[in-house]
Design a protein around this motif. Structure first.
Motif, mmCIF file in Angstrom:
data_model
loop_
_atom_site.group_PDB
_atom_site.id
_atom_site.type_symbol
_atom_site.label_atom_id
_atom_site.label_comp_id
_atom_site.label_asym_id
_atom_site.label_seq_id
_atom_site.Cartn_x
_atom_site.Cartn_y
_atom_site.Cartn_z
ATOM 1 N N LEU A 4 100.729 5.158 52.507
ATOM 2 C CA LEU A 4 101.355 4.970 53.592
ATOM 3 C C LEU A 4 103.004 5.291 53.467
ATOM 4 C CD1 LEU A 4 101.512 5.346 56.608
ATOM 5 C CD2 LEU A 4 101.092 2.739 56.608
ATOM 6 N N SER A 5 103.276 4.281 51.949
ATOM 7 C CA SER A 5 104.693 4.283 51.817
ATOM 8 C C SER A 5 105.319 5.596 51.529
ATOM 9 C CB SER A 5 104.733 3.278 50.474
ATOM 10 O OG SER A 5 104.085 3.724 49.376
ATOM 11 N N GLN A 6 104.362 6.424 51.143
ATOM 12 C CA GLN A 6 104.703 7.894 50.713
ATOM 13 C C GLN A 6 104.887 8.924 51.923
ATOM 14 O OE1 GLN A 6 101.995 8.794 47.996
ATOM 15 N NE2 GLN A 6 103.064 7.812 46.089
ATOM 16 N N GLY A 7 104.409 8.324 53.136
ATOM 17 C CA GLY A 7 104.127 9.330 54.361
ATOM 18 C C GLY A 7 105.476 9.530 54.773
ATOM 19 N N VAL A 8 105.345 10.712 55.469
ATOM 20 C CA VAL A 8 106.345 11.316 56.350
ATOM 21 C C VAL A 8 106.499 10.556 57.779
ATOM 22 C CG1 VAL A 8 107.169 13.533 57.588
ATOM 23 C CG2 VAL A 8 106.016 13.574 55.378
ATOM 24 N N GLN A 43 109.503 4.506 60.924
ATOM 25 C CA GLN A 43 110.669 4.429 60.250
ATOM 26 C C GLN A 43 110.368 3.947 58.737
ATOM 27 O OE1 GLN A 43 113.690 2.370 62.258
ATOM 28 N NE2 GLN A 43 115.140 2.156 60.579
ATOM 29 N N SER A 44 111.154 4.257 57.915
ATOM 30 C CA SER A 44 110.997 3.951 56.454
ATOM 31 C C SER A 44 112.176 3.724 55.601
ATOM 32 C CB SER A 44 109.920 4.649 55.689
ATOM 33 O OG SER A 44 109.670 4.204 54.545
ATOM 34 N N ASN A 45 112.387 2.844 54.598
ATOM 35 C CA ASN A 45 113.390 2.833 54.012
ATOM 36 C C ASN A 45 112.915 2.280 52.534
ATOM 37 O OD1 ASN A 45 113.636 -0.021 53.911
ATOM 38 N ND2 ASN A 45 114.959 -0.030 55.622
ATOM 39 N N LYS A 46 113.762 1.987 51.770
ATOM 40 C CA LYS A 46 113.339 1.581 50.158
ATOM 41 C C LYS A 46 112.762 0.190 50.114
ATOM 42 C CE LYS A 46 117.727 -0.293 48.892
ATOM 43 N NZ LYS A 46 118.081 -1.062 47.813
ATOM 44 N N ASP A 47 112.953 -0.588 51.224
ATOM 45 C CA ASP A 47 112.534 -2.070 51.092
ATOM 46 C C ASP A 47 111.106 -2.393 52.193
ATOM 47 O OD1 ASP A 47 114.350 -2.878 49.225
ATOM 48 O OD2 ASP A 47 115.678 -3.229 50.913
ATOM 49 N N SER A 48 111.293 -1.525 53.294
ATOM 50 C CA SER A 48 110.448 -1.906 54.393
ATOM 51 C C SER A 48 109.921 -0.451 55.213
ATOM 52 C CB SER A 48 110.619 -2.979 55.349
ATOM 53 O OG SER A 48 111.700 -2.475 56.073
ATOM 54 N N GLY A 49 109.060 -0.707 56.130
ATOM 55 C CA GLY A 49 108.733 0.536 56.909
ATOM 56 C C GLY A 49 108.187 -0.104 58.389
ATOM 57 N N ILE A 50 108.401 0.636 59.364
ATOM 58 C CA ILE A 50 107.897 0.212 60.698
ATOM 59 C C ILE A 50 106.868 1.225 60.936
ATOM 60 C CG2 ILE A 50 108.569 -0.021 63.133
ATOM 61 C CD1 ILE A 50 111.427 -0.670 62.320
ATOM 62 N N MET A 52 103.810 2.161 64.031
ATOM 63 C CA MET A 52 103.214 2.150 65.171
ATOM 64 C C MET A 52 101.661 2.152 65.283
ATOM 65 S SD MET A 52 103.735 2.322 68.081
ATOM 66 C CE MET A 52 103.185 2.572 69.958
ATOM 67 N N LEU A 53 100.951 1.178 65.782
ATOM 68 C CA LEU A 53 99.597 1.032 65.920
ATOM 69 C C LEU A 53 99.194 0.445 66.844
ATOM 70 C CD1 LEU A 53 96.884 0.923 63.952
ATOM 71 C CD2 LEU A 53 97.324 -1.657 63.687
ATOM 72 N N LYS A 54 98.413 1.038 68.007
ATOM 73 C CA LYS A 54 97.794 0.632 69.248
ATOM 74 C C LYS A 54 99.197 0.055 70.074
ATOM 75 C CE LYS A 54 93.390 -0.393 67.495
ATOM 76 N NZ LYS A 54 92.237 -1.388 67.322
ATOM 77 N N ASN A 55 99.943 0.877 70.172
ATOM 78 C CA ASN A 55 101.354 0.613 71.161
ATOM 79 C C ASN A 55 102.016 -0.718 70.447
ATOM 80 O OD1 ASN A 55 101.554 2.703 72.916
ATOM 81 N ND2 ASN A 55 100.371 1.705 74.550
ATOM 82 N N SER A 56 101.660 -1.130 69.331
ATOM 83 C CA SER A 56 102.586 -2.088 68.844
ATOM 84 C C SER A 56 103.240 -1.773 67.587
ATOM 85 C CB SER A 56 101.508 -3.325 68.311
ATOM 86 O OG SER A 56 100.734 -3.747 69.402
ATOM 87 N N ARG A 57 104.658 -2.133 67.705
ATOM 88 C CA ARG A 57 105.175 -1.704 66.258
ATOM 89 C C ARG A 57 105.141 -2.845 65.346
ATOM 90 N NH1 ARG A 57 110.993 0.805 68.085
ATOM 91 N NH2 ARG A 57 110.375 2.456 69.369
ATOM 92 N N LEU A 58 105.003 -2.680 64.102
ATOM 93 C CA LEU A 58 104.580 -3.579 62.993
ATOM 94 C C LEU A 58 105.718 -3.184 62.089
ATOM 95 C CD1 LEU A 58 100.793 -3.656 62.683
ATOM 96 C CD2 LEU A 58 102.368 -5.379 64.057
ATOM 97 N N ALA A 59 106.579 -4.072 61.574
ATOM 98 C CA ALA A 59 107.301 -4.148 60.431
ATOM 99 C C ALA A 59 106.522 -4.758 59.087
ATOM 100 C CB ALA A 59 108.737 -4.970 60.357
ATOM 101 N N LEU A 60 106.411 -3.919 57.924
ATOM 102 C CA LEU A 60 105.653 -4.009 56.855
ATOM 103 C C LEU A 60 106.573 -3.702 55.634
ATOM 104 C CD1 LEU A 60 102.169 -2.563 57.705
ATOM 105 C CD2 LEU A 60 102.929 -4.902 57.958
ATOM 106 N N ASP A 61 106.395 -4.858 54.542
ATOM 107 C CA ASP A 61 107.239 -4.501 53.297
ATOM 108 C C ASP A 61 106.589 -3.334 52.430
ATOM 109 O OD1 ASP A 61 106.826 -5.294 50.200
ATOM 110 O OD2 ASP A 61 108.692 -6.151 51.190
ATOM 111 N N ILE A 62 107.561 -2.649 51.634
ATOM 112 C CA ILE A 62 106.971 -1.529 51.250
ATOM 113 C C ILE A 62 105.975 -1.630 50.373
ATOM 114 C CG2 ILE A 62 108.703 -1.457 49.136
ATOM 115 C CD1 ILE A 62 108.086 1.510 51.383
#
Length: 156
Positions: A4-8, A43-50, A52-62
């Motif tokens: 997922l970290s390599q996803g578009v 959204q994704s950057n070098k440290d983390s990504g956001i 979307m899952l079942k209408n919830s936004r989650l911020a996860l570490d890379i």
């Protein structure tokens, strides 16, 4: 397999597996990240990504994103916020991310899930955005449009 970290960004993916210890797997499972779940990298950057899952936004570490193996969903759809849609495109509402009064206000104006919206005009500097829905025209600020997650078909 694709991590997922390599996803578009804005592409729909299906979770295949999670290569993590049991504690982290349990935590991700509690959040709804399980095999066969549909997930979108917003959204994704070098440290983390956001995501979307079942209408919830989650911020996860890379590092966590790199433990989640996904594959592209068979349908060619793209999720993005309404403020990113070009003039002349028609999209379908997937969810509204506002909290409290702003979400209620958008819903009172007729913006609901599964609604088809046509982007009619955008001001030269991008704010406001004029849309057509339910037979009338509505003008939204760019900040309000950013809270509306929409889906559009992608030409193959």
């Amino acid at each position: 397999m694709l991590k997922l970290s390599q996803g578009v960004c804005h592409q729909l993916y299906v979770v295949q597996s999670i290569e993590a210890n049991e504690k982290l797997k349990k935590r991700l499972q509690d959040l709804g990240i399980v095999p066969d779940a549909t997930i979108v990298l917003i959204q994704s950057n070098k440290d983390s990504g956001i995501v979307m899952l079942k209408n919830s936004r989650l911020a996860l570490d890379i590092q966590v994103l790199s433990l989640i193996e996904v594959k592209e969903q068979a349908t060619r759809k793209e999720w993005l916020s309404l403020d990113q849609v070009a003039v002349g495109q028609t999209v379908k509402v997937v969810g509204i991310h506002g909290q409290g009064a702003i979400k209620r206000r958008l819903m009172d104006m007729g913006v609901t899930k599964h609604l088809t919206i046509f982007v009619h005009k955008v001001a030269p500097l991008g704010d406001p955005i004029e849309i057509n829905l339910r037979g009338y025209t509505l003008t939204l600020r760019k900040a309000e449009a950013a809270l509306i997650l929409v889906e559009r078909d992608v030409a193959v």
